[in-house]
Design a protein around this motif. Structure first.
Motif, PDB file in Angstrom:
ATOM      1  N   ASN A  80      12.437  -4.916 -10.987  1.00 16.94           N
ATOM      2  CA  ASN A  80      11.203  -4.199 -10.656  1.00 16.94           C
ATOM      3  C   ASN A  80      10.505  -4.853  -9.477  1.00 16.94           C
ATOM      4  O   ASN A  80       9.934  -5.930  -9.593  1.00 16.94           O
ATOM      5  CB  ASN A  80      10.290  -4.161 -11.885  1.00 16.94           C
ATOM      6  N   GLY A  81      10.533  -4.170  -8.324  1.00 16.57           N
ATOM      7  CA  GLY A  81       9.927  -4.698  -7.111  1.00 16.57           C
ATOM      8  C   GLY A  81       8.450  -4.416  -6.960  1.00 16.57           C
ATOM      9  O   GLY A  81       7.841  -4.847  -5.988  1.00 16.57           O
ATOM     10  N   GLY A  82       7.848  -3.708  -7.903  1.00 17.76           N
ATOM     11  CA  GLY A  82       6.403  -3.499  -7.842  1.00 17.76           C
ATOM     12  C   GLY A  82       6.030  -2.028  -7.869  1.00 17.76           C
ATOM     13  O   GLY A  82       6.761  -1.193  -8.378  1.00 17.76           O
ATOM     14  N   GLY A  83       4.860  -1.705  -7.295  1.00 19.16           N
ATOM     15  CA  GLY A  83       4.400  -0.327  -7.258  1.00 19.16           C
ATOM     16  C   GLY A  83       2.898  -0.202  -7.364  1.00 19.16           C
ATOM     17  O   GLY A  83       2.158  -1.051  -6.867  1.00 19.16           O
ATOM     18  N   LEU A  84       2.451   0.837  -8.036  1.00 19.09           N
ATOM     19  CA  LEU A  84       1.033   1.164  -8.079  1.00 19.09           C
ATOM     20  C   LEU A  84       0.249   0.180  -8.943  1.00 19.09           C
ATOM     21  O   LEU A  84       0.617  -0.124 -10.072  1.00 19.09           O
ATOM     22  CB  LEU A  84       0.838   2.582  -8.631  1.00 19.09           C
ATOM     23  N   ILE A  85      -0.855  -0.269  -8.395  1.00 18.79           N
ATOM     24  CA  ILE A  85      -1.673  -1.249  -9.097  1.00 18.79           C
ATOM     25  C   ILE A  85      -2.348  -0.643 -10.320  1.00 18.79           C
ATOM     26  O   ILE A  85      -2.560  -1.322 -11.329  1.00 18.79           O
ATOM     27  CB  ILE A  85      -2.692  -1.881  -8.132  1.00 18.79           C
ATOM     28  N   ASP A  86      -2.662   0.662 -10.275  1.00 24.46           N
ATOM     29  CA  ASP A  86      -3.245   1.317 -11.447  1.00 24.46           C
ATOM     30  C   ASP A  86      -2.325   1.201 -12.652  1.00 24.46           C
ATOM     31  O   ASP A  86      -2.780   1.007 -13.789  1.00 24.46           O
ATOM     32  CB  ASP A  86      -3.478   2.801 -11.162  1.00 24.46           C
ATOM     33  N   VAL A  87      -1.040   1.365 -12.411  1.00 26.12           N
ATOM     34  CA  VAL A  87      -0.086   1.318 -13.517  1.00 26.12           C
ATOM     35  C   VAL A  87       0.045  -0.104 -14.055  1.00 26.12           C
ATOM     36  O   VAL A  87       0.165  -0.324 -15.262  1.00 26.12           O
ATOM     37  CB  VAL A  87       1.280   1.880 -13.071  1.00 26.12           C
TER      38      VAL A  87
END
Length: 480
Positions: A283-290
């Motif tokens: 998992n390289g990351g993504g949305l901070i809300d999630v």
């Protein structure tokens, strides 16, 4: 009360840009920090490069203006960077922020991508490809399928985790072995042989299945929608010698992960689970809300306490904010967590691990596998829709409730416990006998493990990634 969140015109994300294979890719995103995701407007087709407003020079001027206003490390930019010395926009951006690169503060985290492609991915997981994630072994010159996605062409032809891609061609008569490709051009030669990420691109692959049987097949890239939590192994409750352990594998932090995460934690809550294994290995990351929602779902007993601090540069300090745990009906109160990670675990994944550290006893939280990538900063999205340009700018740093951050060398030096384990592609993700998961189960069950340090060299394979990923590959590392 939580501090006001950032204005709607800023889209914040935590992603690791995919220039480096060890990073495992980048994750950008279009959601608001702490708010309801707001779609970017549908861009008009990109004008020709000869159009004045979207000429290379005009795009360079626009990018520099954004960097001057928002870049987290303004003192680490090169003033007066020559525009004419760089033949494309990304090379120019790289040159402007080279001093931050040299200090490992911005390891290709600031980049330009397509509004259209990125918006489609973050809102629904839409992408075009064969639908598998690949890893490679440089010394042995071999490429393996490390994950296949449901509803995509590869899995439809029974190409799944553990399969090896041994040759690639555009027809059956021009197959090139992966060994020869890597010998001549390294990992990028394999990337090039697989072709662009466009629907209809077809390749002939020779595949060696885990059983050892070889077959040659034709595979076409098609549009498919990614399930961020696999319907096959994404979450489950494992009976480990009478102890109920909740396991969840999150592929990426996109909008559609919310319902999946809620369903998983509701199942954990219903079963009375308090021991967790959270698998972030790719998992390289993504949305901070999630990422913040995931914290809420582990914060049943922490509502109102600090989950994260987000801090912008001094001139943008009004954008800085604090996120407090919020009540969620599916939330649990874990008493132990083993996070599975590798060098491809970055950004939003690291944020979740770091943010949970203040709330677990030192003996009850561990990083299992390998050291993480090390990205304690995040991007905002700045759009120039007429040119379909989205500039992802490193603009803020992250800290947990104890003001711990700056883990540029990875989280192994900050977590209280580490447990060494290698990625076992001979077994499916979520299988309790898979080595990383088996070691994680040992930790949460109190059976102990062998530690590693931040300087321990990884012995596993790297995620295959283009030098210049498209928007989907930048957000779903290793995907083709």
């Amino acid at each position: 009360m939580t501090a006001p969140r950032t204005p709607a015109r800023l889209a914040l994300t935590l992603g690791c840009a995919a220039m480096l294979a060890a990073c495992g890719g980048s994750s950008g995103g279009g959601g608001l920090l702490g708010g309801t995701p707001t779609p970017s407007p549908t861009p008009t087709p990109s004008p020709s490069a000869t159009t004045a407003s979207c000429s290379l020079s005009a795009r360079q001027d626009w990018a520099l203006e954004q960097l001057n206003e928002w870049y987290l490390f303004p003192e680490l930019m090169v003033p007066g960077t020559s525009k004419t010395a760089h033949a494309d926009l990304q090379n120019y951006i790289d040159a402007v922020v080279q001093p931050a690169r040299d200090r490992s503060f911005d390891r290709y985290f600031t980049y330009v991508t397509s509004i259209r492609e990125e918006t489609a991915f973050f809102q629904s997981g839409s992408s075009a490809g064969f639908g598998f994630r690949l890893g490679y072994d440089t010394s042995a010159r071999r490429v393996f399928v490390i994950e296949s996605f449901e509803g995509a062409p590869a899995l439809a032809q029974n190409i799944d985790r553990g399969a090896e891609i041994t040759a690639i061609g555009t027809t059956g008569s021009n197959l090139q072995t992966v060994n020869a490709l890597m010998a001549g051009g390294g990992a990028q030669a394999v990337v090039d042989a697989l072709g662009p990420s466009d629907p209809g691109v077809t390749r002939v692959l020779r595949v060696r299945d885990p059983s050892g049987a070889e077959r040659t097949l034709t595979l076409a890239k098609t549009d498919f929608t990614l399930d961020p939590v696999s319907s096959r192994y994404g979450y489950r409750i494992i009976n480990d010698g009478g102890r109920q352990v909740g396991y969840i594998n999150l592929r990426t932090f996109i909008d559609t992960a919310g319902p999946d995460l809620r369903a998983a934690y509701q199942a954990f809550r219903d079963a009375g689970v308090t021991d967790l294994v959270i698998d972030f290995r790719y998992n390289g990351g993504g949305l901070i809300d999630v990422a913040e929602l995931m914290g809420d779902l582990m914060g049943r007993d922490k509502v109102g306490q600090v989950y994260d601090y987000i801090t912008f540069r001094q001139s943008k300090s009004s954008e800085s904010s604090t996120y407090l745990f919020r009540s969620q009906p599916q939330a649990i109160a874990p008493t132990s967590i083993a996070f599975i990670g590798t060098g491809g675990t970055a950004s939003a994944s690291e944020m979740v691990i770091n943010s949970m550290q203040p709330y677990l006893p030192n003996t009850r939280l561990a990083l299992v596998g390998e050291n993480t990538y090390g990205k304690p900063v995040g991007q905002i999205a700045l759009d120039r829709s007429a040119c379909d340009d989205r500039l992802r700018v490193i603009a803020f740093r992250l800290e947990n409730a104890n003001r711990q951050g700056d883990y540029y060398t990875g989280l192994a030096s900050t977590v209280p416990n580490t447990c060494r384990a290698t990625d076992d592609i001979s077994r499916q993700l979520g299988d309790p006998a898979e080595r990383m998961l088996a070691v994680a189960l040992d930790f949460v069950s109190g059976r102990g493990c062998s530690p590693f340090s931040a300087t321990t060299q990884a012995t596993g394979r790297e995620i295959l990634q283009p030098r210049r990923p498209d928007a989907v590959q930048a957000n779903l590392p290793g995907s083709f």
